[in-house]
Enzyme design. Sequence first.
Site, short mmCIF file in Angstrom:
data_model
loop_
_atom_site.label_atom_id
_atom_site.label_comp_id
_atom_site.label_asym_id
_atom_site.label_seq_id
_atom_site.Cartn_x
_atom_site.Cartn_y
_atom_site.Cartn_z
N ARG A 51 50.22 64.74 96.86
CA ARG A 51 51.56 65.10 96.31
C ARG A 51 52.50 66.23 96.56
O ARG A 51 53.59 66.04 96.87
CB ARG A 51 51.27 65.33 94.75
CG ARG A 51 52.33 65.69 93.89
CD ARG A 51 52.24 66.00 92.31
NE ARG A 51 50.73 65.91 91.76
CZ ARG A 51 50.21 67.26 91.85
NH1 ARG A 51 50.75 68.31 92.36
NH2 ARG A 51 48.92 67.23 91.25
N TYR A 103 77.62 56.40 89.15
CA TYR A 103 76.65 55.31 88.92
C TYR A 103 76.00 55.22 87.54
O TYR A 103 75.73 56.36 87.18
CB TYR A 103 75.68 55.55 90.26
CG TYR A 103 74.43 54.66 90.10
CD1 TYR A 103 74.51 53.45 90.64
CD2 TYR A 103 73.24 55.02 89.72
CE1 TYR A 103 73.31 52.47 90.44
CE2 TYR A 103 72.12 54.39 89.92
CZ TYR A 103 72.10 53.03 90.13
OH TYR A 103 71.11 52.01 90.11
N ASP A 175 76.30 62.56 95.81
CA ASP A 175 75.56 61.56 96.01
C ASP A 175 76.09 60.82 97.11
O ASP A 175 77.23 60.31 97.27
CB ASP A 175 75.63 60.56 94.86
CG ASP A 175 74.81 59.26 94.82
OD1 ASP A 175 74.64 58.84 95.94
OD2 ASP A 175 74.29 58.86 93.80
N LYS A 200 68.83 52.09 99.41
CA LYS A 200 70.14 51.35 99.84
C LYS A 200 70.36 51.65 101.38
O LYS A 200 69.44 50.95 102.07
CB LYS A 200 71.55 51.87 99.12
CG LYS A 200 71.26 52.13 97.74
CD LYS A 200 71.09 50.95 96.90
CE LYS A 200 70.50 51.30 95.21
NZ LYS A 200 71.29 52.08 94.72
C1 LIG Z 1 71.15 52.85 93.57
C2 LIG Z 1 71.76 54.04 93.03
C3 LIG Z 1 71.26 55.28 92.63
C4 LIG Z 1 69.85 55.25 92.28
O1 LIG Z 1 68.86 55.01 92.99
P1 LIG Z 1 67.39 54.36 92.79
O2 LIG Z 1 66.98 54.42 94.29
O3 LIG Z 1 67.84 53.08 92.32
O4 LIG Z 1 66.80 55.13 91.74
C5 LIG Z 1 72.09 56.55 92.61
N1 LIG Z 1 73.29 56.54 92.97
C6 LIG Z 1 73.88 55.63 93.76
C7 LIG Z 1 75.25 55.67 94.11
C8 LIG Z 1 73.34 54.21 93.88
O5 LIG Z 1 73.75 53.17 94.23
#
Ligand SMILES: *Cc1c(COP(=O)(O)O)cnc(C)c1O
Length: 384
Positions: A51, A103, A175, A200
């Site tokens: 962890r 998001y 982000d 992504k």
């Molecule tokens: C998908 C996404 C998230 C969240 O991420 P997860 O891996 O699904 O928890 C946050 N910000 C953006 C811009 C995203 O496309």
Amino acid sequence: MNSKNKHFGTKAIHAGVEPDPTTGAIMTPIYQTSTYVQEEVGKHKGYEYSRTLNPTRHALEKAIAELENGKFGACFGSGLAAIDCVIKMLNPGDEVISTNDLYGGSYRIFTTIFAKYGIRFHFVNMNDTSEVEKLVNDNTKLIWVETPTNPMMNIVDIAEMARIAKKCGAWLAVDNTFATPYLQTPLDLGADIVMHSVTKYLGGHSDVVMGALVTSNENIAAEMYRIQNSSGAVTAPMDSFLVLRGLKTLHLRIQRHCENGAKVAQWLQGHPKVDKVYWPGFENHPNHAIAKKQMNDFGGMISFSLKGNKMEEAHAIMAKFEVFTLAESLGGVESLTCHPATMTHAAIPAEERQAAGIVDSLIRLSVGVEDIRDLLDDLAQALA
Ligand SMILES: *Cc1c(COP(=O)(O)O)cnc(C)c1O
């Protein structure tokens, strides 16, 4: 090899990864272990419990940090777990200023999880700097930026937000999921924290759910690792391995996403049934100048609406797609499509949704890296 002073394509392949010290294996092994034998009490090789730290995850954390030109990286069980870690650095009474087309999952964790612990969130149009400056006060501790945004592809000026954050002593977090470090490196523009949904583009193959944070600030890093270990939302060795593999082609993939994205955007722009096309590469995109300033290229995410704005027509087109696959998520090698009004943004009241431009006929494309001829053929037959 020290890849820190090399160019992006070299870093993507070599960052964080060294031949395995015990066998010379060129690929970092999947250290599928929870614990590590200690020679005597307190004498170990830097790993005590997975962890806290695991060698496969550690290699990935170093790799992502290096790609973002940062010093410290941490990986989490999802993008939202990474966001969770950032907000846990704050205290009751602290305030956060964020974009109003955030998001959905970020909006949900802010408003339904952390608001009840006394943290205040403000959502504003960040293209109007004065709206952000109006909200700044002594309690402002964090400015949260997402750029490009989903699904309207708005671009926020990161350097400008960094200027405001510095002035009020708040941290700036970005982000960077949609852009990836191949297209923009927020830390170089003054951000304190970069966040990723690794799910992504960084993973890139739609086979892992993961999040990451990167910072160069030692105080933030200490908090980040303390919370990562204390809350325990870590990612697994196998998933870390898959993303280490995905990163090696990040530059190649994003180049092709951008190339295909540009061709798809231009093709859509010329189609008689298409109303608006949202893609920051167009000169008439309202934030094109900022995109040009802070990004190396414009990415493969595109949204478009239809003349007449009929939801049924959008659904009918999406049902006809053969190469573009109907699914949430984005950033994988395969092309995906989704209908924001009924899928990703269904929870937002219709009026608010329309006001943000998320009309009933809006279709979002995550343009993949397939042969562009097949992508354009698919769009042509679906829109015919
Ligand atoms: C998908 C996404 C998230 C969240 O991420 P997860 O891996 O699904 O928890 C946050 N910000 C953006 C811009 C995203 O496309």
